[in-house]
Enzyme design. Structure first.
Site, PDB file in Angstrom:
ATOM      1  N   ALA A 143       0.791  -1.276   0.020  1.00  0.00           N
ATOM      2  CA  ALA A 143      -0.050   0.091  -0.189  1.00  0.00           C
ATOM      3  C   ALA A 143       1.018   1.250   0.044  1.00  0.00           C
ATOM      4  O   ALA A 143       1.806   1.198   0.806  1.00  0.00           O
ATOM      5  CB  ALA A 143      -0.937   0.126   1.334  1.00  0.00           C
ATOM      6  N   TYR A 389      16.456  19.570  22.180  1.00  0.00           N
ATOM      7  CA  TYR A 389      15.335  19.971  23.281  1.00  0.00           C
ATOM      8  C   TYR A 389      15.943  20.551  24.334  1.00  0.00           C
ATOM      9  O   TYR A 389      15.249  21.549  25.014  1.00  0.00           O
ATOM     10  CB  TYR A 389      14.526  18.516  23.692  1.00  0.00           C
ATOM     11  CG  TYR A 389      13.532  18.745  24.588  1.00  0.00           C
ATOM     12  CD1 TYR A 389      12.435  19.527  24.302  1.00  0.00           C
ATOM     13  CD2 TYR A 389      13.725  18.414  25.937  1.00  0.00           C
ATOM     14  CE1 TYR A 389      11.416  19.528  24.884  1.00  0.00           C
ATOM     15  CE2 TYR A 389      12.532  18.614  27.149  1.00  0.00           C
ATOM     16  CZ  TYR A 389      11.350  19.424  26.418  1.00  0.00           C
ATOM     17  OH  TYR A 389      10.404  19.671  27.512  1.00  0.00           O
ATOM     18  N   LYS A 393      15.196  24.199  25.882  1.00  0.00           N
ATOM     19  CA  LYS A 393      14.622  24.639  27.003  1.00  0.00           C
ATOM     20  C   LYS A 393      15.649  25.836  27.687  1.00  0.00           C
ATOM     21  O   LYS A 393      14.826  26.882  28.353  1.00  0.00           O
ATOM     22  CB  LYS A 393      14.510  23.420  27.961  1.00  0.00           C
ATOM     23  CG  LYS A 393      13.065  22.745  27.394  1.00  0.00           C
ATOM     24  CD  LYS A 393      12.702  21.687  28.429  1.00  0.00           C
ATOM     25  CE  LYS A 393      12.384  22.101  29.964  1.00  0.00           C
ATOM     26  NZ  LYS A 393      11.075  22.601  29.999  1.00  0.00           N
ATOM     27  N   ASP A 461       8.964  15.372  17.485  1.00  0.00           N
ATOM     28  CA  ASP A 461       9.176  16.348  18.493  1.00  0.00           C
ATOM     29  C   ASP A 461       9.793  17.671  17.811  1.00  0.00           C
ATOM     30  O   ASP A 461       9.995  18.621  18.598  1.00  0.00           O
ATOM     31  CB  ASP A 461       9.611  16.127  19.595  1.00  0.00           C
ATOM     32  CG  ASP A 461       8.776  14.911  20.509  1.00  0.00           C
ATOM     33  OD1 ASP A 461       7.882  14.579  20.156  1.00  0.00           O
ATOM     34  OD2 ASP A 461       9.558  14.325  21.364  1.00  0.00           O
ATOM     35  N   HIS A 465      10.818  21.393  20.141  1.00  0.00           N
ATOM     36  CA  HIS A 465      12.302  21.535  20.318  1.00  0.00           C
ATOM     37  C   HIS A 465      12.518  22.805  19.597  1.00  0.00           C
ATOM     38  O   HIS A 465      13.116  23.829  20.040  1.00  0.00           O
ATOM     39  CB  HIS A 465      13.276  20.457  19.316  1.00  0.00           C
ATOM     40  CG  HIS A 465      13.350  18.862  20.095  1.00  0.00           C
ATOM     41  ND1 HIS A 465      14.321  18.174  19.862  1.00  0.00           N
ATOM     42  CD2 HIS A 465      12.261  18.392  20.616  1.00  0.00           C
ATOM     43  CE1 HIS A 465      14.043  17.187  20.508  1.00  0.00           C
ATOM     44  NE2 HIS A 465      12.917  17.071  21.032  1.00  0.00           N
ATOM     45  N   LEU A 513       3.386  22.245   6.439  1.00  0.00           N
ATOM     46  CA  LEU A 513       3.122  22.087   7.847  1.00  0.00           C
ATOM     47  C   LEU A 513       3.368  21.125   8.443  1.00  0.00           C
ATOM     48  O   LEU A 513       2.492  20.157   9.127  1.00  0.00           O
ATOM     49  CB  LEU A 513       1.802  22.723   8.142  1.00  0.00           C
ATOM     50  CG  LEU A 513       1.122  24.172   7.567  1.00  0.00           C
ATOM     51  CD1 LEU A 513      -0.071  24.303   7.702  1.00  0.00           C
ATOM     52  CD2 LEU A 513       2.079  25.268   8.319  1.00  0.00           C
ATOM     53  N   ARG A 514       4.657  20.648   8.652  1.00  0.00           N
ATOM     54  CA  ARG A 514       4.860  19.147   9.207  1.00  0.00           C
ATOM     55  C   ARG A 514       4.222  18.419  10.098  1.00  0.00           C
ATOM     56  O   ARG A 514       3.607  17.386  10.031  1.00  0.00           O
ATOM     57  CB  ARG A 514       6.370  19.323   9.659  1.00  0.00           C
ATOM     58  CG  ARG A 514       7.124  17.934   9.859  1.00  0.00           C
ATOM     59  CD  ARG A 514       8.266  17.787  10.175  1.00  0.00           C
ATOM     60  NE  ARG A 514       9.223  18.233   9.646  1.00  0.00           N
ATOM     61  CZ  ARG A 514       9.995  18.018   8.772  1.00  0.00           C
ATOM     62  NH1 ARG A 514       9.230  16.506   7.955  1.00  0.00           N
ATOM     63  NH2 ARG A 514      10.577  18.609   7.818  1.00  0.00           N
ATOM     64  N   PHE A 516       1.456  19.995  11.751  1.00  0.00           N
ATOM     65  CA  PHE A 516       0.139  20.603  12.193  1.00  0.00           C
ATOM     66  C   PHE A 516      -0.855  20.019  11.388  1.00  0.00           C
ATOM     67  O   PHE A 516      -0.772  19.919  10.338  1.00  0.00           O
ATOM     68  CB  PHE A 516       0.056  22.059  11.883  1.00  0.00           C
ATOM     69  CG  PHE A 516      -1.127  22.734  12.691  1.00  0.00           C
ATOM     70  CD1 PHE A 516      -1.280  22.880  13.986  1.00  0.00           C
ATOM     71  CD2 PHE A 516      -2.076  23.190  11.950  1.00  0.00           C
ATOM     72  CE1 PHE A 516      -2.322  23.452  14.428  1.00  0.00           C
ATOM     73  CE2 PHE A 516      -3.386  23.836  12.267  1.00  0.00           C
ATOM     74  CZ  PHE A 516      -3.304  23.923  13.703  1.00  0.00           C
ATOM     75  N   GLU A 539       1.802  14.803  23.311  1.00  0.00           N
ATOM     76  CA  GLU A 539       1.766  14.755  24.771  1.00  0.00           C
ATOM     77  C   GLU A 539       1.660  16.459  25.120  1.00  0.00           C
ATOM     78  O   GLU A 539       0.572  16.920  25.675  1.00  0.00           O
ATOM     79  CB  GLU A 539       3.020  14.085  25.313  1.00  0.00           C
ATOM     80  CG  GLU A 539       3.048  14.370  26.734  1.00  0.00           C
ATOM     81  CD  GLU A 539       4.437  13.312  27.223  1.00  0.00           C
ATOM     82  OE1 GLU A 539       4.190  12.571  27.759  1.00  0.00           O
ATOM     83  OE2 GLU A 539       5.351  14.057  26.834  1.00  0.00           O
ATOM     84  N   GLU A 543       3.937  22.990  24.597  1.00  0.00           N
ATOM     85  CA  GLU A 543       5.048  23.237  23.954  1.00  0.00           C
ATOM     86  C   GLU A 543       4.867  23.538  22.546  1.00  0.00           C
ATOM     87  O   GLU A 543       5.586  24.217  21.762  1.00  0.00           O
ATOM     88  CB  GLU A 543       5.876  22.052  24.137  1.00  0.00           C
ATOM     89  CG  GLU A 543       6.764  22.194  25.512  1.00  0.00           C
ATOM     90  CD  GLU A 543       7.603  21.050  25.664  1.00  0.00           C
ATOM     91  OE1 GLU A 543       8.696  21.356  25.986  1.00  0.00           O
ATOM     92  OE2 GLU A 543       7.301  19.777  25.397  1.00  0.00           O
ATOM     93  N   TRP A 691       3.130  29.638  46.160  1.00  0.00           N
ATOM     94  CA  TRP A 691       4.411  29.243  45.649  1.00  0.00           C
ATOM     95  C   TRP A 691       5.429  29.353  46.706  1.00  0.00           C
ATOM     96  O   TRP A 691       5.447  30.028  47.747  1.00  0.00           O
ATOM     97  CB  TRP A 691       4.641  30.274  44.559  1.00  0.00           C
ATOM     98  CG  TRP A 691       6.295  30.156  44.034  1.00  0.00           C
ATOM     99  CD1 TRP A 691       6.645  29.332  43.165  1.00  0.00           C
ATOM    100  CD2 TRP A 691       6.946  31.343  43.999  1.00  0.00           C
ATOM    101  NE1 TRP A 691       8.037  29.292  42.957  1.00  0.00           N
ATOM    102  CE2 TRP A 691       8.163  30.667  43.431  1.00  0.00           C
ATOM    103  CE3 TRP A 691       7.349  32.543  44.468  1.00  0.00           C
ATOM    104  CZ2 TRP A 691       9.434  31.284  43.133  1.00  0.00           C
ATOM    105  CZ3 TRP A 691       8.306  33.316  44.025  1.00  0.00           C
ATOM    106  CH2 TRP A 691       9.626  32.735  43.553  1.00  0.00           C
TER     107      TRP A 691
END
Length: 776
Positions: A143, A389, A393, A461, A465, A513-514, A516, A539, A543, A691
């Site tokens: 396929a 990643y 951050k 991800d 990243h 739009l890889r 989305f 997940e 992000e 907090w």
């Protein structure tokens, strides 16, 4: 080396130069002051998985990774394709099709290695083959993906010149089929029986009805086709040469109007789909048009039937009458007639940063915290890894600190942090360090080495990243426009943008739009969408939203209006979808037995309460909150009781986790800064009390940033979504005790501007500055 592809890639990146890069000239190309490798370095053993199962035009395009149908291109047969409401699966026996039903259970239903969870922590919509469509005259060798529109695909199962084609699209109640030669054999699922309805014949159609688990299917055949029962549970269909097509539809009910509407639409095949977006900055409004190109197989013009998700219906302009609803993992899907519809979403601004603290005592405390965090800035890097990643951050955390220092008037700290950001980014972008970026022409992607979380081998991800990198670069561009120019480092940033958000279709260097999913309205994280039949997944929705905010802000500050509009479309649409499908903010998606406050993992065929790395509940819930930036203001759209209950449930769930004897080695207050930041969007005073300044700090956070966030909201009040302005970079806050509003705007241009708010307030903003007006 595919130089023409790379040349196109660099044009998209606005790189004016394509020149040899020193001793690496055979392997790297210059992009402004930076360089991208034309392939991973020879020493790299980790490469993307090949995607050979494509045909026709798809062989000329970059691979459509990270979609709901990506599994088609990676194996001889596909994994389950969760098109909603129907599911499909290409198998050796043919193309399966069915309507899944909800099942509840522990998270192991989604993650078969998960331990320790009890009760209903997962809801799955497992594929069930009600029909298997097979060619009787030939056995397909595999396929392949023959065509992909924005939300429709054609899967071809071929043997030499003979083929069976399945046309599948998101939201459709139909599966459409074409056969080149011979008969079609339909295998019926064990629950499928002929329905108590007569065969309908109208115009050039005949309709045979079947029932399965309380639902009604229609088999729509040309009038010239001949249907016979081949054996128990099997039906054979013979076709005349001029009419070798048919469809199978799932109906919401069996009234006369529905039967007629389905029969009218059954031969209106959808050949292509396209989404078109527009961002009206003056009205702070994102408008999206969904268009379908159809082909009446029998020559009779008619409108197709389309399925609308809940996020469509909530934002739809002039909605068409709904024929009925079908169940799905995303809540009820409304079936309506038409080939186009429009949605409108209000966007309450995207500020790059908020103005500084005014009160003397908090401002002094913040100044002291900044001293320590400035000294520790470099230590934020490499805590957990050195790939895209964890480096990202750290870049994000330093960028937020830089913006805070700038707003507090601490220019020496801001300049020092700017230097840290530039050094880290330029090291990667230079192409000369151990860590670098490479373009893979076979897939059509930019890869960061070393890989983290299968970002290369599984293409996972990238938007998570690269969003951090793009956001950090946008902050630098505010302070140093020359640094962000195409002749310097902006070209490399644009490559990261194009990897996750190329707006052009059918390119060879990057896919459209890889990550989305334009119809489902949110992103997918997994590159190949193969996961035990549950489809693709995402997940950390937060992000993803952060990445689209970064794209919009980079577009704004570098003078790329089309990119700014794209970022705002992605941001607004994903926010709408996440509020529905991750948080169930309107309480019409989650199964009644699913009592969790969030679907922390959303799959094509399910959702659950877990993460990929732990069953600890504070991280499970918090992964859909971080990173905290001004783009996180969308979380204020959650109902107040939802947010307050969310924070309380996180605490209670952690206590239950500890009592159960489980442990992942984390502190009891892990991510307490993230939870306080969420709470501050609804109740700043409660957030300040909750907090602990000496408590745990999330690895992408700093004490300075959390302190600033909480006190800024305590000073101005939570976001007020009832007022908007005529510039992207704006925000409005309303103090809960006084009711007074604070109006904030950033001017990205080189000339002073007047920002006009929807309630008549006008705010003068100097060039490249943040301004604030607070009602007296």
């Amino acid at each position: 080396m595919r130089r023409p592809v790379l040349a196109g890639l660099l044009v998209l990146a606005q790189a004016a130069l394509l020149a040899p890069c020193g001793a690496q000239s055979s392997q790297a190309a210059q992009v402004g002051a930076g360089a991208i490798w034309l392939a991973p370095k020879p020493s790299e053993s980790v490469r993307p998985k090949p995607a050979p199962f494509r045909a026709g035009d798809m062989l000329k395009r970059a691979v459509t990774t990270n979609t709901w149908y990506s599994s088609v291109v990676y194996g001889t047969r596909s994994d389950v394709l969760h098109a909603h409401p129907l599911t499909f699966k290409a198998t050796a026996q043919g193309m399966e099709m069915g309507l899944p039903q909800a099942r509840t259970g522990p998270i192991s239903a989604l993650k078969n290695w998960a331990q320790g969870s009890t009760g209903t922590t997962a809801v799955t919509y497992a594929h069930q083959a009600d029909f298997t469509v097979a060619a009787a005259a030939f056995e397909p060798q595999d396929a392949r993906l023959l065509y992909a529109g924005d939300w429709n695909i054609t899967v071809e199962m071929r043997r030499e010149q003979a083929y069976l084609r399945s046309h599948i699209l998101h939201g459709s109640p139909f599966g459409y089929f074409e056969i080149s030669t011979g008969a079609v054999e339909l295998k019926l699922g064990p629950s499928v029986q002929p329905a108590d309805l007569p065969v309908q014949k109208q115009g050039g159609k005949q309709v045979h009805y079947f029932k399965s688990r309380g639902h009604l299917y229609g088999l729509y055949l040309p009038a010239s086709a001949r249907l016979a029962s081949a054996s128990p549970g099997r039906v054979s269909v013979q076709f005349e040469e001029q009419a070798r097509y048919f469809s199978i539809g799932i109906l919401p009910q069996s009234d006369e109007a529905t039967l007629k509407a389905y029969a009218d639409a059954a031969f209106v095949f959808v050949d292509d789909t396209q989404v078109q977006w527009a961002y009206d900055e003056a009205k702070s409004l994102v408008t999206t048009d969904y268009l379908m190109k159809t082909r009446p197989m029998d020559g009779v013009a008619a409108e197709p039937l389309m399925g609308l998700y809940l996020h469509h219906r909530r934002a739809q302009v002039n909605p068409a009458p709904v024929l009925g609803q079908l169940p799905s993992v995303r809540g009820p899907i409304a079936i309506a007639s038409g080939h186009t519809f429009r949605t409108e979403l209000r966007v309450n601004g995207l500020m790059p940063m908020w103005p500084g603290l005014l009160n003397k005592e908090p401002a002094q405390t913040l100044s002291e915290l900044l001293v320590g965090d400035r000294r520790r800035a470099n230590s934020l890097f490499g805590k957990m890894g050195n790939g895209t990643y964890w480096t990202g951050k750290a870049l994000g955390a330093v960028a937020q600190l830089m913006a805070i220092a700038e707003q507090q008037g601490d220019e020496s700290t801001a300049a020092e942090l700017e230097k840290v950001l530039k050094q880290r980014l330029e090291s990667w972008f230079s192409g000369k360090a151990i860590s670098y970026f490479a373009h893979d022409a076979g897939i059509g992607t930019v890869l960061g080495y070393p890989e983290e979380y299968f970002s290369v081998s599984a293409m996972n991800d990238h938007h998570f990243h690269y969003g951090y990198w793009i956001m950090a670069a946008a902050h630098l561009a505010r302070r140093d426009p020359q640094w962000a120019s195409a002749q310097q480092w902006g070209g490399m940033v644009n490559l990261l943008v194009r990897d996750i958000a190329t707006a052009q279709r059918k390119r060879a260097d990057f896919p459209f739009l890889r990550n989305f999913d334009v119809y489902e309205g949110h992103s997918w994280a997994r590159g190949n969408s193969e996961f035990f039949g549950h489809g693709n997944d995402q997940e950390s929705s937060s992000e993803a939203i952060h990445a689209w905010a970064a794209v919009a802000q980079w577009g704004q500050i570098t003078g790329q209006p089309a990119l700014k509009a794209l970022g705002m479309y992605l941001y607004a649409t994903e926010v709408s979808s996440v509020l529905h499908y991750w948080f169930d903010a309107h309480r019409n998606v989650f199964h009644p037995d699913y009592r969790q406050p969030v679907a922390s993992m959303v799959f094509g065929g399910g959702y659950g309460f877990s993460t990929w790395w732990t069953e600890e509940p504070r991280q499970i819930m918090g992964i859909n909150l971080l990173p905290i930036t001004p783009a996180s203001a969308y979380l204020a759209q959650l109902p107040t009781d939802h947010v307050e209950r969310f924070v309380v449930q996180a605490e209670e769930a952690r206590k239950a986790y500890d009592r159960s004897g489980q442990s992942d080695g984390t502190t009891k207050d892990i991510w307490q800064d993230i939870y306080a930041s969420l709470l501050a969007l609804k109740n700043p005073d409660m957030a300040l009390r909750s907090w602990n300044p000496r408590g745990s700090v999330e690895l992408g956070e700093t004490r300075s940033h959390t302190y600033f966030w909480l006190h800024a909201l305590a000073q101005m009040g939570p976001p007020d979504t009832s007022v908007w302005a005529d510039i992207m970079s704006h925000a409005v806050f309303r103090h809960p005790s006084t009711g007074k509003r604070s109006y904030v705007a950033f001017n990205p241009s080189d000339k002073a501007i007047d920002v006009r708010f929807s309630n008549g307030v006008v705010l003068r903003v100097e060039p490249r500055k943040v301004a604030r007006y607070s009602e007296p």
